[in-house]
Design an enzyme around this catalytic site. Structure first.
Site, PDB file in Angstrom:
ATOM      1  N   LYS A  59      31.279  37.255  48.644  1.00  9.95           N
ATOM      2  CA  LYS A  59      30.273  37.486  47.570  1.00  9.95           C
ATOM      3  C   LYS A  59      29.043  37.027  47.696  1.00  9.95           C
ATOM      4  CE  LYS A  59      34.138  39.816  44.340  1.00  9.95           C
ATOM      5  NZ  LYS A  59      34.792  39.473  43.744  1.00  9.95           N
ATOM      6  N   GLN A 103      35.419  36.622  38.295  1.00 12.91           N
ATOM      7  CA  GLN A 103      36.129  36.926  39.284  1.00 12.91           C
ATOM      8  C   GLN A 103      37.817  36.387  38.769  1.00 12.91           C
ATOM      9  OE1 GLN A 103      35.780  38.050  42.711  1.00 12.91           O
ATOM     10  NE2 GLN A 103      37.957  37.446  43.144  1.00 12.91           N
ATOM     11  N   ASP A 126      30.969  44.673  38.137  1.00 19.45           N
ATOM     12  CA  ASP A 126      32.551  45.102  37.980  1.00 19.45           C
ATOM     13  C   ASP A 126      32.832  46.630  37.640  1.00 19.45           C
ATOM     14  OD1 ASP A 126      33.735  43.640  39.568  1.00 19.45           O
ATOM     15  OD2 ASP A 126      33.771  42.187  38.298  1.00 19.45           O
TER      16      ASP A 126
HETATM   17  N1  GUN Z   1      39.716  40.042  41.412  1.00 22.69           N
HETATM   18  C1  GUN Z   1      40.229  41.052  42.844  1.00 22.69           C
HETATM   19  N2  GUN Z   1      39.224  41.679  42.390  1.00 22.69           N
HETATM   20  C2  GUN Z   1      38.640  41.862  41.220  1.00 22.69           C
HETATM   21  C3  GUN Z   1      37.155  42.910  41.201  1.00 22.69           C
HETATM   22  O1  GUN Z   1      36.782  43.787  41.928  1.00 22.69           O
HETATM   23  N3  GUN Z   1      36.312  41.656  40.453  1.00 22.69           N
HETATM   24  C4  GUN Z   1      36.769  41.223  39.933  1.00 22.69           C
HETATM   25  N4  GUN Z   1      35.782  40.357  39.271  1.00 22.69           N
HETATM   26  N5  GUN Z   1      38.235  39.927  40.411  1.00 22.69           N
HETATM   27  C5  GUN Z   1      39.254  40.645  41.339  1.00 22.69           C
END
Ligand code: GUN
Length: 305
Positions: A59, A103, A126
């Site tokens: 990311k 995350q 998100d």
């Molecule tokens: N962990 C797995 N998928 C995601 C996501 O889409 N967003 C976040 N913040 N954590 C994750």
């Protein structure tokens, strides 16, 4: 954006994601030169889960590629909920940060729900905050943030079927807050006739066979078989499952989706592969959401993705 085979079109998520990222880059340059504002994203990771570390690193890389200001906060696994809340409070008030992503999963002693609800809704890239969930559920899409994975799936579906899914039946297998439920709401907003199926659904194969659009988001490797698929259907496979691959050598593994690809590709009209399908779209949509957050803050009309 697609490859023709004798069977289904293979929907190339890598290529579509590159297209989204290219448009984010251009819009970022435009925003910067028009307003002096550079989109900023903060990613928080708590603990040392190896898969999470890989996701977070990619990311950050993609954000820098887009021309964003990108910061990562790496906190140790024992970090208290209060300290994490304090960091979110600081980022909520930081004018250089337009998107905040924590995350998941978080260590067990931290209440994930409380953390998510502490993020300012206008920085919740998100799309997990109740405000954004509610906006999606009521169709207020112009001011919502939509969770990245279903947003990416929707772009793939629209490229094949257009923006109006009137008369088409969609079956979403999986009812998670991150994928299944928002996916169903997006399909409904596009006029599809939507059913959400899950582990308690009776005769899932028969239901799946009614779907013009089948979205699989259950996390069970290759669960959806070829004979569950309506001929010509658009199949979107959200699953990313690592399974043993003894054919590659002892101890080797490979990634597979929730759909049995080799069977499904012979029946479907179009299908996403794993890897190279939905996965790359998820991260591209995070970039798109962050750009949109910065545009809204600047009072500039964001591009449509
Ligand atoms: N962990 C797995 N998928 C995601 C996501 O889409 N967003 C976040 N913040 N954590 C994750």
């Amino acid at each position: 954006m697609t490859t023709e085979t004798n069977g289904a079109e293979i929907i190339d998520g890598k290529l579509l994601a590159e297209d989204v990222v290219a448009r984010v880059k251009t819009a970022t340059g435009d925003l910067l030169s028009a307003t002096g504002i550079q989109p900023g994203i903060a990613v928080i990771i708590v603990g040392e889960d190896p898969a999470s570390q890989v996701y977070v690193a990619s990311k950050g890389r993609k954000a820098r590629e887009c021309g964003f200001h990108s910061v990562q906060h790496t906190l140790d696994a024992e970090t208290s909920e209060a300290d994490l809340l304090a960091l979110i409070g600081k980022l909520n008030n930081d004018a250089a940060i337009h998107g905040i992503l924590v995350q998941l999963p978080l260590p067990g002693h931290i209440d994930e729900g409380r953390i998510i609800q502490a993020i300012a809704p206008e920085k919740d890239v998100d799309g997990f905050h109740y405000i954004n969930v509610g906006k999606l559920g009521t169709g207020a899409l112009d001011s919502a943030f939509v969770p990245c994975t279903p947003a990416g799936c929707m772009i793939m579906i629209e490229r094949r079927l257009g923006h109006d899914l009137s008369g088409l039946s969609a079956v979403v297998v999986g009812r998670s807050n991150i994928v299944g439920k928002p996916m169903a709401n997006l399909l409904l907003a596009a006029n599809a006739t939507v059913t959400i199926a899950h582990s308690r659904t009776r005769d899932l194969p028969a239901l799946a066979r009614t779907a013009d659009i089948l979205v699989a988001a259950v996390g069970r490797p290759q669960m959806i078989r070829g004979d569950w698929i309506k001929p010509g259907a658009t199949v979107i496979d959200v699953g990313i499952n690592r399974i043993a691959a003894p054919e590659k050598g002892e101890g080797k593994t490979r990634l597979v989706g929730d759909v049995n690809f080799d069977e499904a590709v012979k029946i479907a009209g179009a299908i996403t592969p794993v890897p190279g399908g939905v996965g790359p779209m998820t991260i591209a949509m995070l970039m798109a959401n962050t750009l949109v957050a910065a545009c809204r803050k600047a009072g500039v009309n964001p591009p449509k993705f």
